[in-house]
Write an enzyme that holds these catalytic residues in place. Structure first.
Site, PDB file in Angstrom:
ATOM      1  N   TYR A   1      -7.416  80.867  25.777  1.00  0.00           N
ATOM      2  CA  TYR A   1      -5.980  80.740  25.521  1.00  0.00           C
ATOM      3  C   TYR A   1      -5.109  81.154  26.706  1.00  0.00           C
ATOM      4  CZ  TYR A   1      -6.837  79.886  20.522  1.00  0.00           C
ATOM      5  OH  TYR A   1      -7.237  79.349  19.324  1.00  0.00           O
TER       6      TYR A   1
ATOM      7  N   LYS B   1     -20.670  83.289  21.316  1.00  0.00           N
ATOM      8  CA  LYS B   1     -21.431  82.034  21.424  1.00  0.00           C
ATOM      9  C   LYS B   1     -22.224  82.096  22.726  1.00  0.00           C
ATOM     10  CE  LYS B   1     -22.376  77.833  19.940  1.00  0.00           C
ATOM     11  NZ  LYS B   1     -22.975  77.503  18.633  1.00  0.00           N
TER      12      LYS B   1
ATOM     13  N   ASP C   1     -20.903  80.364  14.783  1.00  0.00           N
ATOM     14  CA  ASP C   1     -21.092  79.403  13.684  1.00  0.00           C
ATOM     15  C   ASP C   1     -21.764  80.073  12.485  1.00  0.00           C
ATOM     16  OD1 ASP C   1     -22.887  79.537  15.764  1.00  0.00           O
ATOM     17  OD2 ASP C   1     -23.680  77.522  15.537  1.00  0.00           O
TER      18      ASP C   1
ATOM     19  N   ASP D   1      -8.912  83.878  16.418  1.00  0.00           N
ATOM     20  CA  ASP D   1      -7.824  83.107  15.826  1.00  0.00           C
ATOM     21  C   ASP D   1      -8.335  82.362  14.596  1.00  0.00           C
ATOM     22  OD1 ASP D   1      -5.445  81.820  15.471  1.00  0.00           O
ATOM     23  OD2 ASP D   1      -5.619  80.498  17.218  1.00  0.00           O
TER      24      ASP D   1
END
Ligand code: NAD
Length: 340
Positions: free
Chosen positions: A123, A175, A209, A233
């Site tokens: 971001y 991740k 995930d 987020d």
């Protein structure tokens, strides 16, 4: 001595929920000196700026703010005052507790806290298009900026939060199997920091995930979650969904220069100035602020009063299926806070 707090009532329903939160915070007996300032579209109309200097100077002096929602034009218009506040005060930690007040679907005992890194990652806005042939936007490239310093301070924040709030476990969400550097660094630092809390706070890591799925299947396995900006987020809204949506959600934005407490919802222009808005989220943000300034008992009384009013006494605003006005609900919570 009174605590000095900057109050930004904000736009739309902001002034109504801010007035309610002030009343409830004051009912605890904790002495607060409020320094009220306009920001958002109301400040733009009156002072020509969405984030006037006096509001910024006030927060610089108090290091604390309770803030109503601010209107941000979509697309063009002025730069978001919320984003500006985040940058000016380096508000690197976004903390969102989610706790069941009314059972929602099959979830009746949710009690989780998301600690989201708020200044780095994907971001940061480092992105560009690459021209190929005559297409100037043939390829889009975005960079995720992740620093060791940024990882360390947010992960340490999550562990310190866990220690201070008697929480048992921190789950680091990443991740790193695919994003071996951007997410790998976050995991590497997390494992180092976790060693310092060994025996006091448990630590585990989960791939994003799997974490997203586990949150809906078996949310009780989690306690405090810490993750990078974009994952946080997304997961924090998923977590809010476990307790019925954003209506009762409060958040804290904590930084090196200040801490700003707010409701997660926006200005709700469709119901502004009608006396029907649910003020619970900003009241609960007020409780987070009390906790932050060392008034843990007052914070607990506010949280319990809101939950009791809604769950046990059935005093509910329209969004929760009730008929109570904003002021009737607020008065009821004030009464409960004084009694506790
Ligand atoms: P919103 O949260 O204002 O409203 C979405 C829906 O939820 C509306 O129907 C509204 O009436 C309802 N709602 C929201 N809060 C409620 C409450 N406390 N009680 C009862 N009903 C409630 O979201 P939006 O419409 O997407 O955004 C409106 C404006 O708010 C936009 O300008 C946006 O940029 C701004 N916003 C500001 C913040 C902030 O300052 N932190 C956060 C989100 C949105």
């Amino acid at each position: 001595m009174a605590h000095r707090v900057t109050l930004i009532p904000g736009d739309g329903v902001g002034p109504e929920v801010a007035a309610a939160a002030v009343k409830v915070v004051e009912a605890t007996g904790v002495r607060i000196e409020w320094d009220s300032h306009a920001a958002g579209s109301s400040a733009l109309e009156r002072r020509g700026q969405p984030l006037p200097d006096p509001a910024i100077e006030s927060i610089r002096a108090t290091h604390l703010a309770l803030k109503g929602p601010l209107e941000t034009p979509i697309g063009g218009g002025y730069r978001s005052a919320n984003v500006a506040l985040r940058q000016i005060f380096e508000l690197y930690a976004n903390v969102r507790p989610v706790k069941t007040i009314l059972p929602f679907r099959s979830y009746d005992a949710i009690d989780l806290v998301m600690v989201r890194e708020n200044t780095e990652g994907l971001y940061v806005g480092v992105e560009h298009f690459v021209r190929v042939g005559d297409d100037p936007r043939a390829v889009a490239e975005s960079a995720a900026i992740v620093t060791r310093k940024g990882c360390e301070r947010i992960i340490r924040f999550a562990f310190e939060y866990a220690v201070q709030h008697g929480r048992r476990k921190v789950t680091l969400v990443h991740k790193a199997n695919i994003l071996k550097m951007a997410s790998g660094l976050f995991l590497e630092v997390g494992r180092e920091v976790a060693k310092e809390y060994d025996g006091r706070v448990a630590f585990e890591d989960k791939i994003i995930d799997n974490a997203a799925m586990q949150l809906v299947i078996r949310p009780e396995q989690f306690d405090v979650l810490v993750t990078t900006n974009m994952f946080g987020d997304i997961l924090s809204d998923e977590m809010a969904g476990l307790v019925g949506g954003l209506g009762l959600a409060a958040s804290a934005n904590v930084g090196t220069g200040a801490a700003i407490f707010e409701a997660v919802h926006g200005t709700a222009p469709d119901i502004a100035a009608q006396g029907v808005v649910n003020p619970s989220a900003l009241i609960l943000a007020g409780a987070m602020m009390l906790d932050h300034i060392g008034e843990a008992d007052a914070a607990r009384r506010v949280q319990e009063a809101v939950a009791h009013a809604i769950r046990v006494d059935g005093v509910r605003t329209k969004d929760l299926g009730g008929t109570a006005s904003t002021s009737a609900f607020t008065e009821h919570v004030v009464k409960l806070v004084r009694r506790n």
